[in-house]
Scaffold this active site. Structure first.
Site, PDB file in Angstrom:
ATOM      1  N   GLU A 148       0.804  -1.234   0.000  1.00 27.63           N
ATOM      2  CA  GLU A 148       0.000   0.000   0.000  1.00 27.63           C
ATOM      3  C   GLU A 148       0.835   1.280   0.000  1.00 27.63           C
ATOM      4  O   GLU A 148       0.657   2.156   0.850  1.00 27.63           O
ATOM      5  CB  GLU A 148      -0.971  -0.021   1.192  1.00 27.63           C
ATOM      6  CG  GLU A 148      -1.900  -1.228   1.171  1.00 27.63           C
ATOM      7  CD  GLU A 148      -2.871  -1.272   2.352  1.00 27.63           C
ATOM      8  OE1 GLU A 148      -2.790  -0.416   3.241  1.00 27.63           O
ATOM      9  OE2 GLU A 148      -3.725  -2.186   2.368  1.00 27.63           O
ATOM     10  N   ASN A 189       2.071  -5.146  -3.158  1.00 33.21           N
ATOM     11  CA  ASN A 189       0.688  -5.503  -2.833  1.00 33.21           C
ATOM     12  C   ASN A 189      -0.131  -4.247  -2.533  1.00 33.21           C
ATOM     13  O   ASN A 189       0.319  -3.377  -1.769  1.00 33.21           O
ATOM     14  CB  ASN A 189       0.729  -6.406  -1.582  1.00 33.21           C
ATOM     15  CG  ASN A 189      -0.583  -7.090  -1.259  1.00 33.21           C
ATOM     16  OD1 ASN A 189      -1.175  -7.732  -2.115  1.00 33.21           O
ATOM     17  ND2 ASN A 189      -1.025  -6.974  -0.009  1.00 33.21           N
ATOM     18  N   HIS A 225     -10.303  -6.132  -1.890  1.00 34.46           N
ATOM     19  CA  HIS A 225     -11.310  -5.898  -0.840  1.00 34.46           C
ATOM     20  C   HIS A 225     -12.474  -5.175  -1.511  1.00 34.46           C
ATOM     21  O   HIS A 225     -12.450  -3.959  -1.687  1.00 34.46           O
ATOM     22  CB  HIS A 225     -10.721  -5.046   0.299  1.00 34.46           C
ATOM     23  CG  HIS A 225      -9.661  -5.761   1.072  1.00 34.46           C
ATOM     24  ND1 HIS A 225      -9.924  -6.872   1.841  1.00 34.46           N
ATOM     25  CD2 HIS A 225      -8.330  -5.536   1.183  1.00 34.46           C
ATOM     26  CE1 HIS A 225      -8.806  -7.303   2.410  1.00 34.46           C
ATOM     27  NE2 HIS A 225      -7.829  -6.506   2.016  1.00 34.46           N
ATOM     28  N   GLU A 255      -6.126 -10.770  -1.102  1.00 38.23           N
ATOM     29  CA  GLU A 255      -6.897 -10.504   0.132  1.00 38.23           C
ATOM     30  C   GLU A 255      -8.393 -10.429  -0.173  1.00 38.23           C
ATOM     31  O   GLU A 255      -9.107  -9.551   0.337  1.00 38.23           O
ATOM     32  CB  GLU A 255      -6.426  -9.195   0.789  1.00 38.23           C
ATOM     33  CG  GLU A 255      -4.935  -9.169   1.077  1.00 38.23           C
ATOM     34  CD  GLU A 255      -4.464  -7.951   1.865  1.00 38.23           C
ATOM     35  OE1 GLU A 255      -5.302  -7.210   2.395  1.00 38.23           O
ATOM     36  OE2 GLU A 255      -3.234  -7.748   1.930  1.00 38.23           O
ATOM     37  N   ASP A 257     -12.150 -10.321  -0.338  1.00 40.86           N
ATOM     38  CA  ASP A 257     -13.417 -10.404   0.398  1.00 40.86           C
ATOM     39  C   ASP A 257     -14.377  -9.415  -0.253  1.00 40.86           C
ATOM     40  O   ASP A 257     -13.950  -8.463  -0.906  1.00 40.86           O
ATOM     41  CB  ASP A 257     -13.274 -10.186   1.916  1.00 40.86           C
ATOM     42  CG  ASP A 257     -12.573  -8.920   2.332  1.00 40.86           C
ATOM     43  OD1 ASP A 257     -12.458  -7.973   1.519  1.00 40.86           O
ATOM     44  OD2 ASP A 257     -12.135  -8.847   3.502  1.00 40.86           O
TER      45      ASP A 257
HETATM   46  C1  XIL Z   1      -5.776  -6.288   8.537  1.00 37.96           C
HETATM   47  C2  XIL Z   1      -6.042  -7.420   9.504  1.00 37.96           C
HETATM   48  O1  XIL Z   1      -6.900  -8.354   8.905  1.00 37.96           O
HETATM   49  C3  XIL Z   1      -6.637  -6.886  10.782  1.00 37.96           C
HETATM   50  O2  XIL Z   1      -6.775  -7.924  11.741  1.00 37.96           O
HETATM   51  C4  XIL Z   1      -5.760  -5.773  11.338  1.00 37.96           C
HETATM   52  O3  XIL Z   1      -6.400  -5.201  12.459  1.00 37.96           O
HETATM   53  C5  XIL Z   1      -5.505  -4.713  10.308  1.00 37.96           C
HETATM   54  O4  XIL Z   1      -4.950  -5.307   9.141  1.00 37.96           O
HETATM   55  N1  XIL Z   1      -4.702  -4.694   3.845  1.00 37.96           N
HETATM   56  C6  XIL Z   1      -3.661  -5.491   4.262  1.00 37.96           C
HETATM   57  C7  XIL Z   1      -3.824  -6.343   5.459  1.00 37.96           C
HETATM   58  O5  XIL Z   1      -2.634  -5.579   3.576  1.00 37.96           O
HETATM   59  O6  XIL Z   1      -2.623  -6.469   6.179  1.00 37.96           O
HETATM   60  C8  XIL Z   1      -4.900  -5.813   6.372  1.00 37.96           C
HETATM   61  O7  XIL Z   1      -5.117  -6.766   7.410  1.00 37.96           O
HETATM   62  C9  XIL Z   1      -6.175  -5.553   5.594  1.00 37.96           C
HETATM   63  C10 XIL Z   1      -5.939  -4.502   4.526  1.00 37.96           C
END
Ligand code: XIL
Length: 406
Positions: A148, A189, A225, A255, A257
């Protein structure tokens, strides 16, 4: 990688016959289908029996390899939580995606509030990367080296590393990771880079700048996401992935969802299934998309409700570990590749709300009249494809959304 899973556990959980996302992913040419796992999840007695099935062949620690937990005070490392996830991967013969080395979030305060110079922060960055990557050397299929780093308009995010080191912190990080583990695939990422636009272009420029600096980058992680009904179209996701792979790097969905504004409805669940299917299909139909990772598989342990107020139910399994329509959408997507029994057409139905285009994916059968292949879909709500199977398979009802040739 041979997936030997505890048969007894899968049988006990009662879903051996259909527990096969990873099996289907490998049949489609991907390396794995996986999920994030947080250490706290493991104290839920229902979690492991649902994880240790042929649905999963890869895991990512959701938190325990980040900077704050691994180097909470400078030069002093704590690896026990990350080790727990790494050894779980080893026990289950799962690929391990290690996550992450450099991120603006979940940093210890000695980094965010330290008085750094360009030189001292470069030294601390290299030291951290070397310490963490060396510890798990040989165990990580991939490392998310930088996470990020971009703003939505594709410019660099202001963070402590950028402020003191400038954009050079990114190739410096990749070079340090490559030196510490020559065999781990090194990834950039980010989110909102799953469709063409300024941020995806920014990520492509990061790939190019790492390559121009003579450092190694092997892949780009598309976090994915998403929001139900607002995911990019299949055509958009495929074109976007192709723009990355054209640079000579892999892509992975890292990631995934797809959240909704609660309360949940069956219409939202149906749309969610379509959306999961679209992203899965994009990966399966892209040469160079190596795998798909859910950001946890059950709503019981999803990060979404705690992060996005009023939203949730983002995962393919519900809070009681029951598979939702989304599960079968993923399965259908995994079966959409070359030799699969389905073809997909996409239609963009409305204008984007923010940055991504909503899409409707309709599934139509191959229409050969010979029936769907082994594992292929042969029925379910809205299904217009083949309803018979090639010999010797028979069409079996899995649930109202999905019948399968078994
Ligand atoms: C999130 C975790 O799932 C949570 O438990 C934590 O509180 C915050 O981070 N992008 C990412 C992940 O790259 O590392 C993040 O994970 C979600 C967003």
């Amino acid at each position: 990688m041979v997936a030997v899973k505890p048969l007894i556990l899968a049988l006990a959980a009662g879903h051996l016959a259909h527990a096969q996302l990873n099996t289907a992913a490998k049949a489609a040419g991907l390396l794995y289908f996986g999920t994030a796992v947080d250490n706290g999840d493991l104290s839920d007695s229902q979690y492991l029996p649902n994880l240790e099935t042929d649905d999963f062949g890869q895991i990512t620690p959701a938190n325990s390899m980040k900077w704050q937990p691994t180097e909470p005070s400078q030069g002093s490392y704590t690896f026990s939580q990350g080790d727990q996830i790494a050894s779980l991967a080893k026990t289950n013969n799962d690929y391990l995606r290690c996550h992450n080395l450099v991120w603006y979030n979940q940093l210890p305060s000695y980094i965010t509030s330290g008085s750094w110079t360009n030189e001292t922060l470069i030294a601390a960055l290299k030291e951290h990367i070397n310490g963490v990557v060396t510890h798990w050397k040989g165990q990580c299929y991939a490392w998310d080296v930088v996470n990020e780093a971009l703003n939505e308009d594709g410019t660099y995010r202001q963070n402590v590393f950028y402020q003191h080191i400038g954009e050079a912190y990114i190739p410096i990080a990749f070079a340090a990771a490559a030196a510490a583990d020559p065999n781990a695939k090194l990834y950039y990422n980010d989110y909102n880079i799953e469709y063409p636009g300024a941020k995806a272009t920014g990520a492509q420029n990061i790939v190019k700048s790492i390559q121009a600096a003579g450092a190694r980058i092997d892949g780009v992680g598309l976090q994915a996401h998403f929001i139900v009904g607002q995911t990019p179209s299949l055509a958009s996701q495929k074109a976007n992935m192709a723009a990355f792979t054209a640079l000579g790097v892999d892509v992975a969905i890292t990631e995934l969802d797809i959240r909704m504004t609660l309360p949940d409805t069956s219409a939202l669940q149906t749309q969610q299934s379509t959306d999961y299917q679209t992203t899965t299909t994009a990966c399966v139909q892209t040469k160079g998309c190596v795998g798909i990772t859910l950001w946890d598989f059950t709503d019981k342990h999803s990060w979404v409700p705690g992060t996005f107020s009023g939203q949730g139910d983002a995962c393919p399994w519900d809070s009681n570990y029951k598979k939702k329509p989304a599960y079968y959408g993923i399965l259908a997507g995994l079966q959409s590749g070359a030799g699969g029994s389905t073809t997909l057409t996409t239609t963009t139905t409305s204008t984007p709300t923010t940055t991504s285009s909503p899409a409707t994916t309709t599934t139509t059968g191959a229409g050969s009249g010979t029936g769907a292949a082994h594992w292929g879909q042969c029925g379910g709500n809205g299904w217009t494809g083949p309803t018979t199977c090639v010999s010797p398979y028979t069409c079996q009802v899995v649930n109202p959304y999905y019948s399968q040739c078994l």
